[in-house]
Design an enzyme around this catalytic site. Structure first.
Site, PDB file in Angstrom:
ATOM      1  N   ARG A  45       0.824  -1.216   0.000  1.00 11.38           N
ATOM      2  CA  ARG A  45       0.000   0.000   0.000  1.00 11.38           C
ATOM      3  C   ARG A  45       0.856   1.264   0.000  1.00 11.38           C
ATOM      4  O   ARG A  45       0.364   2.370  -0.187  1.00 11.38           O
ATOM      5  CB  ARG A  45      -0.987  -0.026   1.177  1.00 11.38           C
ATOM      6  N   TYR A  96     -17.168  18.193 -13.605  1.00  7.05           N
ATOM      7  CA  TYR A  96     -17.444  16.767 -13.582  1.00  7.05           C
ATOM      8  C   TYR A  96     -18.454  16.470 -12.473  1.00  7.05           C
ATOM      9  O   TYR A  96     -18.238  16.835 -11.314  1.00  7.05           O
ATOM     10  CB  TYR A  96     -16.142  15.991 -13.360  1.00  7.05           C
ATOM     11  N   ASP A 167      -8.564  20.496 -11.984  1.00  4.21           N
ATOM     12  CA  ASP A 167      -8.813  19.201 -12.623  1.00  4.21           C
ATOM     13  C   ASP A 167      -8.433  19.383 -14.090  1.00  4.21           C
ATOM     14  O   ASP A 167      -9.109  20.084 -14.843  1.00  4.21           O
ATOM     15  CB  ASP A 167     -10.299  18.833 -12.463  1.00  4.21           C
ATOM     16  N   LYS A 192      -8.954   8.667 -18.546  1.00  3.99           N
ATOM     17  CA  LYS A 192      -9.340   9.298 -19.794  1.00  3.99           C
ATOM     18  C   LYS A 192      -8.154   9.356 -20.767  1.00  3.99           C
ATOM     19  O   LYS A 192      -7.685   8.327 -21.176  1.00  3.99           O
ATOM     20  CB  LYS A 192      -9.940  10.670 -19.498  1.00  3.99           C
TER      21      LYS A 192
HETATM   22  C1  LIG Z   1     -13.875  11.039 -15.330  1.00  3.16           C
HETATM   23  C2  LIG Z   1     -13.569  12.320 -14.669  1.00  3.16           C
HETATM   24  C3  LIG Z   1     -13.324  12.372 -13.291  1.00  3.16           C
HETATM   25  C4  LIG Z   1     -13.446  11.155 -12.391  1.00  3.16           C
HETATM   26  O1  LIG Z   1     -12.428  10.221 -12.643  1.00  3.16           O
HETATM   27  P1  LIG Z   1     -12.612   8.612 -12.491  1.00  3.16           P
HETATM   28  O2  LIG Z   1     -11.319   8.112 -13.004  1.00  3.16           O
HETATM   29  O3  LIG Z   1     -13.811   8.230 -13.305  1.00  3.16           O
HETATM   30  O4  LIG Z   1     -12.828   8.334 -11.053  1.00  3.16           O
HETATM   31  C5  LIG Z   1     -12.985  13.602 -12.736  1.00  3.16           C
HETATM   32  N1  LIG Z   1     -12.908  14.717 -13.504  1.00  3.16           N
HETATM   33  C6  LIG Z   1     -13.145  14.696 -14.833  1.00  3.16           C
HETATM   34  C7  LIG Z   1     -13.042  15.966 -15.606  1.00  3.16           C
HETATM   35  C8  LIG Z   1     -13.482  13.505 -15.455  1.00  3.16           C
HETATM   36  O5  LIG Z   1     -13.725  13.504 -16.776  1.00  3.16           O
END
Ligand SMILES: *Cc1c(COP(=O)(O)O)cnc(C)c1O
Length: 370
Positions: A45, A96, A167, A192
Protein backbone atom coordinates in the site's frame (compact mmCIF):
# COMPACT_ATOMS: atom_id res chain seq x y z
CA UNK A 1 15.45 15.39 -17.98
CA UNK A 2 16.78 18.42 -19.83
CA UNK A 3 14.44 21.36 -19.16
CA UNK A 4 14.30 22.46 -22.80
CA UNK A 5 12.76 19.28 -24.20
CA UNK A 6 9.36 19.45 -25.82
CA UNK A 7 6.57 17.75 -23.77
CA UNK A 8 6.05 15.30 -26.64
CA UNK A 9 9.63 14.10 -26.03
CA UNK A 10 9.34 14.16 -22.24
CA UNK A 11 6.22 11.97 -22.39
CA UNK A 12 8.25 9.28 -24.14
CA UNK A 13 11.42 9.40 -22.04
CA UNK A 14 10.54 10.47 -18.48
CA UNK A 15 10.20 7.84 -15.77
CA UNK A 16 12.40 5.22 -17.46
CA UNK A 17 14.81 2.98 -15.54
CA UNK A 18 18.40 4.21 -15.28
CA UNK A 19 20.41 3.59 -18.48
CA UNK A 20 22.91 0.96 -17.32
CA UNK A 21 23.87 -2.29 -19.03
CA UNK A 22 21.10 -4.90 -18.85
CA UNK A 23 18.60 -2.46 -17.37
CA UNK A 24 15.09 -2.90 -18.78
CA UNK A 25 13.84 -0.08 -20.98
CA UNK A 26 10.51 0.03 -19.17
CA UNK A 27 9.58 -0.72 -15.57
CA UNK A 28 7.40 -3.72 -14.81
CA UNK A 29 4.58 -3.92 -12.32
CA UNK A 30 5.63 -5.72 -9.14
CA UNK A 31 3.03 -8.22 -8.03
CA UNK A 32 3.83 -8.40 -4.34
CA UNK A 33 1.80 -7.22 -1.38
CA UNK A 34 4.85 -6.94 0.88
CA UNK A 35 8.65 -6.57 0.76
CA UNK A 36 11.55 -8.11 2.67
CA UNK A 37 12.44 -5.97 5.71
CA UNK A 38 15.48 -3.70 5.76
CA UNK A 39 14.56 -1.35 2.89
CA UNK A 40 12.17 1.57 2.49
CA UNK A 41 9.43 -0.27 0.62
CA UNK A 42 7.68 -1.96 3.48
CA UNK A 43 4.26 -2.84 2.16
CA UNK A 44 2.25 -2.87 -1.06
CA UNK A 45 0.00 0.00 0.00
CA UNK A 46 3.05 2.28 0.30
CA UNK A 47 4.58 1.90 -3.16
CA UNK A 48 5.18 -0.05 -6.34
CA UNK A 49 7.76 0.35 -9.13
CA UNK A 50 4.97 0.69 -11.67
CA UNK A 51 3.39 3.53 -9.67
CA UNK A 52 6.74 5.30 -9.40
CA UNK A 53 7.43 5.15 -13.14
CA UNK A 54 3.98 6.53 -13.90
CA UNK A 55 4.22 9.22 -11.22
CA UNK A 56 7.66 10.36 -12.38
CA UNK A 57 6.45 10.70 -15.96
CA UNK A 58 3.34 12.65 -15.00
CA UNK A 59 5.37 14.77 -12.57
CA UNK A 60 7.89 15.64 -15.28
CA UNK A 61 5.07 16.76 -17.60
CA UNK A 62 3.17 18.83 -15.03
CA UNK A 63 6.25 20.26 -13.29
CA UNK A 64 5.82 18.65 -9.86
CA UNK A 65 5.72 15.33 -8.02
CA UNK A 66 3.01 12.86 -8.95
CA UNK A 67 0.90 10.53 -6.82
CA UNK A 68 -1.38 7.95 -8.35
CA UNK A 69 -4.74 6.88 -6.90
CA UNK A 70 -7.26 4.12 -7.55
CA UNK A 71 -9.44 6.46 -9.64
CA UNK A 72 -9.89 10.11 -10.48
CA UNK A 73 -12.53 10.24 -7.75
CA UNK A 74 -10.12 8.70 -5.21
CA UNK A 75 -7.64 11.45 -6.10
CA UNK A 76 -10.37 14.10 -5.80
CA UNK A 77 -11.51 12.70 -2.43
CA UNK A 78 -7.96 12.79 -1.05
CA UNK A 79 -7.59 16.40 -2.20
CA UNK A 80 -10.94 17.42 -0.64
CA UNK A 81 -9.85 15.77 2.58
CA UNK A 82 -7.18 18.50 2.87
CA UNK A 83 -9.95 21.01 3.63
CA UNK A 84 -10.17 21.55 7.39
CA UNK A 85 -13.41 20.40 9.05
CA UNK A 86 -15.97 23.18 8.61
CA UNK A 87 -13.84 24.81 5.92
CA UNK A 88 -15.11 26.31 2.67
CA UNK A 89 -14.58 25.20 -0.93
CA UNK A 90 -15.28 27.34 -3.98
CA UNK A 91 -16.27 25.01 -6.83
CA UNK A 92 -17.53 25.46 -10.40
CA UNK A 93 -21.23 25.50 -11.30
CA UNK A 94 -20.37 23.22 -14.21
CA UNK A 95 -17.76 20.52 -13.68
CA UNK A 96 -17.44 16.77 -13.58
CA UNK A 97 -20.66 15.64 -11.91
CA UNK A 98 -18.94 13.10 -9.64
CA UNK A 99 -16.72 15.76 -8.05
CA UNK A 100 -19.68 18.10 -7.54
CA UNK A 101 -21.64 15.21 -5.97
CA UNK A 102 -18.73 14.42 -3.65
CA UNK A 103 -18.62 18.05 -2.47
CA UNK A 104 -22.42 18.08 -2.01
CA UNK A 105 -22.23 14.89 0.08
CA UNK A 106 -19.55 16.40 2.28
CA UNK A 107 -21.54 19.62 2.62
CA UNK A 108 -24.65 17.62 3.58
CA UNK A 109 -22.82 15.99 6.50
CA UNK A 110 -21.41 19.33 7.64
CA UNK A 111 -17.85 18.24 6.80
CA UNK A 112 -17.35 21.41 4.69
CA UNK A 113 -19.20 24.25 2.95
CA UNK A 114 -19.39 24.75 -0.79
CA UNK A 115 -19.91 27.90 -2.91
CA UNK A 116 -20.53 27.36 -6.59
CA UNK A 117 -19.36 29.96 -9.10
CA UNK A 118 -19.07 30.31 -12.86
CA UNK A 119 -15.32 29.71 -13.23
CA UNK A 120 -15.28 31.66 -16.49
CA UNK A 121 -16.33 34.75 -14.47
CA UNK A 122 -12.98 35.82 -12.99
CA UNK A 123 -14.50 38.62 -10.88
CA UNK A 124 -17.06 36.25 -9.34
CA UNK A 125 -14.34 33.72 -8.50
CA UNK A 126 -12.15 36.40 -6.93
CA UNK A 127 -15.05 37.57 -4.75
CA UNK A 128 -16.11 34.06 -3.72
CA UNK A 129 -12.63 32.87 -2.80
CA UNK A 130 -12.07 35.44 -0.04
CA UNK A 131 -11.98 33.43 3.20
CA UNK A 132 -12.17 30.07 1.40
CA UNK A 133 -9.84 27.14 2.11
CA UNK A 134 -9.87 25.62 -1.36
CA UNK A 135 -10.58 26.77 -4.90
CA UNK A 136 -11.52 23.84 -7.12
CA UNK A 137 -11.38 24.58 -10.83
CA UNK A 138 -11.91 22.66 -14.00
CA UNK A 139 -10.90 24.16 -17.35
CA UNK A 140 -12.25 23.51 -19.90
CA UNK A 141 -15.30 22.46 -17.88
CA UNK A 142 -17.17 19.22 -18.39
CA UNK A 143 -19.37 19.27 -20.48
CA UNK A 144 -20.12 23.02 -20.91
CA UNK A 145 -16.57 23.69 -22.24
CA UNK A 146 -16.18 26.99 -20.35
CA UNK A 147 -12.62 28.23 -19.99
CA UNK A 148 -11.35 29.74 -16.72
CA UNK A 149 -8.59 32.37 -16.70
CA UNK A 150 -6.21 30.10 -14.78
CA UNK A 151 -3.41 32.62 -14.08
CA UNK A 152 -5.89 35.25 -12.82
CA UNK A 153 -8.02 33.00 -10.64
CA UNK A 154 -5.01 31.08 -9.30
CA UNK A 155 -3.49 34.40 -8.22
CA UNK A 156 -6.79 35.40 -6.57
CA UNK A 157 -7.04 32.02 -4.82
CA UNK A 158 -3.50 32.17 -3.53
CA UNK A 159 -3.88 35.77 -2.39
CA UNK A 160 -6.91 34.63 -0.36
CA UNK A 161 -4.88 31.82 1.19
CA UNK A 162 -6.88 29.07 -0.54
CA UNK A 163 -5.34 25.90 -1.98
CA UNK A 164 -5.87 26.11 -5.75
CA UNK A 165 -6.74 22.80 -7.41
CA UNK A 166 -7.19 22.30 -11.15
CA UNK A 167 -8.81 19.20 -12.62
CA UNK A 168 -6.73 18.98 -15.81
CA UNK A 169 -8.41 15.88 -17.24
CA UNK A 170 -9.83 17.53 -20.37
CA UNK A 171 -6.68 19.44 -21.32
CA UNK A 172 -4.18 16.66 -20.47
CA UNK A 173 -0.66 17.45 -19.18
CA UNK A 174 0.47 18.02 -22.76
CA UNK A 175 -1.87 20.91 -23.55
CA UNK A 176 -2.01 22.73 -20.20
CA UNK A 177 0.27 22.83 -17.14
CA UNK A 178 -1.74 24.47 -14.32
CA UNK A 179 1.15 24.45 -11.80
CA UNK A 180 3.08 26.79 -14.08
CA UNK A 181 -0.04 29.00 -14.27
CA UNK A 182 -0.20 29.31 -10.48
CA UNK A 183 -2.19 26.31 -9.21
CA UNK A 184 -1.09 24.32 -6.14
CA UNK A 185 -2.43 20.90 -7.11
CA UNK A 186 -3.31 19.32 -10.45
CA UNK A 187 -5.76 16.44 -10.47
CA UNK A 188 -6.35 13.93 -13.27
CA UNK A 189 -8.74 11.20 -14.12
CA UNK A 190 -6.01 9.10 -15.77
CA UNK A 191 -8.86 6.87 -16.93
CA UNK A 192 -9.34 9.30 -19.79
CA UNK A 193 -6.67 10.66 -22.18
CA UNK A 194 -3.68 9.61 -20.08
CA UNK A 195 -4.39 5.86 -20.18
CA UNK A 196 -6.20 6.53 -23.45
CA UNK A 197 -7.63 3.11 -24.32
CA UNK A 198 -10.80 2.83 -22.19
CA UNK A 199 -9.37 -0.21 -20.41
CA UNK A 200 -8.40 1.15 -17.00
CA UNK A 201 -9.82 3.34 -14.19
CA UNK A 202 -7.10 5.40 -12.51
CA UNK A 203 -6.40 8.81 -10.99
CA UNK A 204 -3.49 11.04 -10.10
CA UNK A 205 -2.48 14.31 -8.50
CA UNK A 206 0.65 16.39 -9.07
CA UNK A 207 2.02 19.15 -6.86
CA UNK A 208 5.33 20.99 -6.56
CA UNK A 209 4.69 21.64 -2.85
CA UNK A 210 6.35 18.96 -0.71
CA UNK A 211 4.05 19.54 2.26
CA UNK A 212 0.97 19.05 0.11
CA UNK A 213 2.52 15.99 -1.51
CA UNK A 214 3.24 14.44 1.90
CA UNK A 215 -0.28 15.21 3.15
CA UNK A 216 -1.77 13.58 0.05
CA UNK A 217 0.51 10.54 0.24
CA UNK A 218 -0.53 10.08 3.86
CA UNK A 219 -4.18 10.10 2.78
CA UNK A 220 -3.50 7.55 0.06
CA UNK A 221 -2.02 5.23 2.69
CA UNK A 222 -4.69 5.79 5.29
CA UNK A 223 -7.75 5.97 3.04
CA UNK A 224 -6.31 3.03 1.09
CA UNK A 225 -7.41 4.24 -2.34
CA UNK A 226 -4.41 2.71 -4.10
CA UNK A 227 -4.25 1.59 -7.72
CA UNK A 228 -3.27 -1.91 -8.77
CA UNK A 229 0.21 -2.22 -10.28
CA UNK A 230 -1.30 -3.40 -13.58
CA UNK A 231 -3.42 -0.25 -13.85
CA UNK A 232 -0.50 2.15 -13.53
CA UNK A 233 1.55 0.03 -15.93
CA UNK A 234 -1.24 0.17 -18.51
CA UNK A 235 -1.68 3.91 -17.97
CA UNK A 236 2.02 4.58 -18.51
CA UNK A 237 1.97 2.42 -21.64
CA UNK A 238 -0.93 4.56 -22.87
CA UNK A 239 0.66 7.84 -21.79
CA UNK A 240 3.76 7.20 -23.96
CA UNK A 241 1.65 7.78 -27.10
CA UNK A 242 -0.45 10.68 -25.79
CA UNK A 243 1.20 13.29 -28.03
CA UNK A 244 0.40 11.34 -31.19
CA UNK A 245 -3.12 10.44 -30.11
CA UNK A 246 -3.89 14.04 -29.21
CA UNK A 247 -2.47 15.44 -32.41
CA UNK A 248 -4.87 13.30 -34.42
CA UNK A 249 -7.97 13.59 -32.24
CA UNK A 250 -7.58 17.31 -31.65
CA UNK A 251 -7.29 18.12 -35.35
CA UNK A 252 -10.35 15.94 -35.99
CA UNK A 253 -12.21 17.74 -33.17
CA UNK A 254 -11.53 21.08 -34.90
CA UNK A 255 -12.77 19.65 -38.22
CA UNK A 256 -15.94 18.25 -36.61
CA UNK A 257 -16.61 21.49 -34.71
CA UNK A 258 -16.62 23.38 -38.01
CA UNK A 259 -18.80 20.77 -39.74
CA UNK A 260 -21.30 20.84 -36.87
CA UNK A 261 -21.39 24.63 -36.93
CA UNK A 262 -22.51 24.47 -40.56
CA UNK A 263 -25.15 21.77 -39.95
CA UNK A 264 -28.75 23.11 -40.14
CA UNK A 265 -29.97 21.06 -37.14
CA UNK A 266 -27.18 22.27 -34.81
CA UNK A 267 -28.01 25.33 -32.69
CA UNK A 268 -24.74 25.68 -30.81
CA UNK A 269 -21.23 24.21 -30.82
CA UNK A 270 -19.04 24.51 -27.76
CA UNK A 271 -15.35 24.13 -28.57
CA UNK A 272 -12.66 26.59 -27.44
CA UNK A 273 -10.86 26.07 -30.75
CA UNK A 274 -13.66 27.91 -32.62
CA UNK A 275 -12.69 31.59 -33.09
CA UNK A 276 -16.15 32.75 -31.90
CA UNK A 277 -16.16 30.58 -28.77
CA UNK A 278 -16.34 32.60 -25.52
CA UNK A 279 -13.26 30.77 -24.19
CA UNK A 280 -11.17 30.97 -27.36
CA UNK A 281 -8.78 33.79 -26.43
CA UNK A 282 -8.15 32.43 -22.93
CA UNK A 283 -7.64 28.89 -24.16
CA UNK A 284 -5.23 30.15 -26.84
CA UNK A 285 -3.27 32.01 -24.14
CA UNK A 286 -2.97 29.20 -21.60
CA UNK A 287 -3.21 25.98 -23.61
CA UNK A 288 -0.98 24.68 -26.40
CA UNK A 289 -4.00 23.13 -28.13
CA UNK A 290 -7.78 23.08 -27.78
CA UNK A 291 -8.21 19.40 -27.02
CA UNK A 292 -10.40 16.62 -28.33
CA UNK A 293 -13.69 17.17 -26.48
CA UNK A 294 -16.57 19.26 -27.81
CA UNK A 295 -20.26 19.61 -27.12
CA UNK A 296 -23.16 20.65 -29.32
CA UNK A 297 -26.88 21.32 -29.00
CA UNK A 298 -29.75 20.65 -31.37
CA UNK A 299 -32.29 23.42 -30.80
CA UNK A 300 -33.59 22.21 -27.45
CA UNK A 301 -34.87 18.87 -28.76
CA UNK A 302 -33.62 16.35 -26.17
CA UNK A 303 -35.40 13.43 -27.81
CA UNK A 304 -33.75 14.20 -31.14
CA UNK A 305 -30.39 14.41 -29.36
CA UNK A 306 -31.04 11.06 -27.71
CA UNK A 307 -31.96 9.48 -31.08
CA UNK A 308 -28.73 10.81 -32.62
CA UNK A 309 -26.77 9.07 -29.86
CA UNK A 310 -28.64 5.85 -30.57
CA UNK A 311 -28.22 6.08 -34.35
CA UNK A 312 -24.46 6.14 -34.79
CA UNK A 313 -22.72 3.04 -36.12
CA UNK A 314 -19.09 4.03 -35.61
CA UNK A 315 -19.30 6.43 -32.66
CA UNK A 316 -19.95 4.43 -29.51
CA UNK A 317 -22.85 5.54 -27.36
CA UNK A 318 -21.12 5.45 -23.99
CA UNK A 319 -20.01 7.71 -21.19
CA UNK A 320 -16.35 8.53 -20.48
CA UNK A 321 -13.85 10.12 -22.84
CA UNK A 322 -10.25 10.27 -23.95
CA UNK A 323 -9.95 6.82 -25.54
CA UNK A 324 -8.76 5.97 -29.05
CA UNK A 325 -12.36 5.20 -30.04
CA UNK A 326 -14.83 8.07 -30.48
CA UNK A 327 -17.67 8.25 -27.94
CA UNK A 328 -20.78 10.38 -27.66
CA UNK A 329 -23.53 10.84 -25.13
CA UNK A 330 -26.33 13.16 -24.10
CA UNK A 331 -25.08 14.22 -20.70
CA UNK A 332 -28.49 14.87 -19.16
CA UNK A 333 -29.35 11.18 -19.54
CA UNK A 334 -27.62 11.01 -16.14
CA UNK A 335 -29.75 12.13 -13.21
CA UNK A 336 -26.56 13.35 -11.50
CA UNK A 337 -25.74 15.85 -14.30
CA UNK A 338 -26.14 19.52 -13.36
CA UNK A 339 -29.62 20.79 -14.44
CA UNK A 340 -28.20 23.93 -16.09
CA UNK A 341 -26.52 21.71 -18.69
CA UNK A 342 -28.95 21.80 -21.65
CA UNK A 343 -31.12 18.72 -22.08
CA UNK A 344 -30.16 18.42 -25.75
CA UNK A 345 -26.39 18.78 -25.24
CA UNK A 346 -24.33 15.98 -26.75
CA UNK A 347 -20.71 15.62 -25.70
CA UNK A 348 -18.25 14.19 -28.18
CA UNK A 349 -14.99 12.54 -27.23
CA UNK A 350 -13.06 12.44 -30.48
CA UNK A 351 -10.85 9.41 -31.01
CA UNK A 352 -8.21 8.64 -33.61
CA UNK A 353 -10.35 7.21 -36.43
CA UNK A 354 -10.32 8.90 -39.84
CA UNK A 355 -12.07 12.30 -39.65
CA UNK A 356 -14.13 11.67 -42.80
CA UNK A 357 -15.52 8.41 -41.43
CA UNK A 358 -16.44 10.11 -38.14
CA UNK A 359 -18.25 12.97 -39.87
CA UNK A 360 -20.07 10.63 -42.28
CA UNK A 361 -21.36 8.59 -39.34
CA UNK A 362 -22.56 11.69 -37.48
CA UNK A 363 -24.34 13.01 -40.59
CA UNK A 364 -25.93 9.60 -41.07
CA UNK A 365 -27.08 9.65 -37.42
CA UNK A 366 -28.67 13.12 -37.88
CA UNK A 367 -30.60 11.78 -40.89
CA UNK A 368 -31.71 8.55 -39.16
CA UNK A 369 -32.80 10.48 -36.07
CA UNK A 370 -34.88 13.00 -38.04
C1 LIG B 1 -13.87 11.04 -15.33
C2 LIG B 1 -13.57 12.32 -14.67
C3 LIG B 1 -13.32 12.37 -13.29
C4 LIG B 1 -13.45 11.16 -12.39
O1 LIG B 1 -12.43 10.22 -12.64
P1 LIG B 1 -12.61 8.61 -12.49
O2 LIG B 1 -11.32 8.11 -13.00
O3 LIG B 1 -13.81 8.23 -13.30
O4 LIG B 1 -12.83 8.33 -11.05
C5 LIG B 1 -12.98 13.60 -12.74
N1 LIG B 1 -12.91 14.72 -13.50
C6 LIG B 1 -13.14 14.70 -14.83
C7 LIG B 1 -13.04 15.97 -15.61
C8 LIG B 1 -13.48 13.51 -15.46
O5 LIG B 1 -13.72 13.50 -16.78
Amino acid sequence: MAPDLDPSTVVVHAGRPERVPNAPVSDSPVFSSTYVAGGDRGYGRFGNDAWTAFEETLGALEGGRGLTFASGMAAAAAVCDLVPVGGRVVAPIHAYSGVLALLDQQAATGRLHVNRVDVADTEAVARAVVGADMLWVESPTNPAMEVADLPAISAAGRAAGATVVVDNTFATPLLQQPLALGADIVMHSATKFIAGHSDVVLGAVVTADNELWTALELRRRSLGAIPGPMETWLALRGLRTLALRLERSQSTAAFLAQKLLEHPRVSRVRYPGLPDDAGHARAAAQMSGFGAILSFEVGGDAEFAQRICESTKLWLHATSLGGVESLLERRRRWAIEVPTIPDDLIRLSVGIEHPTDLWADLEQAFTSAT
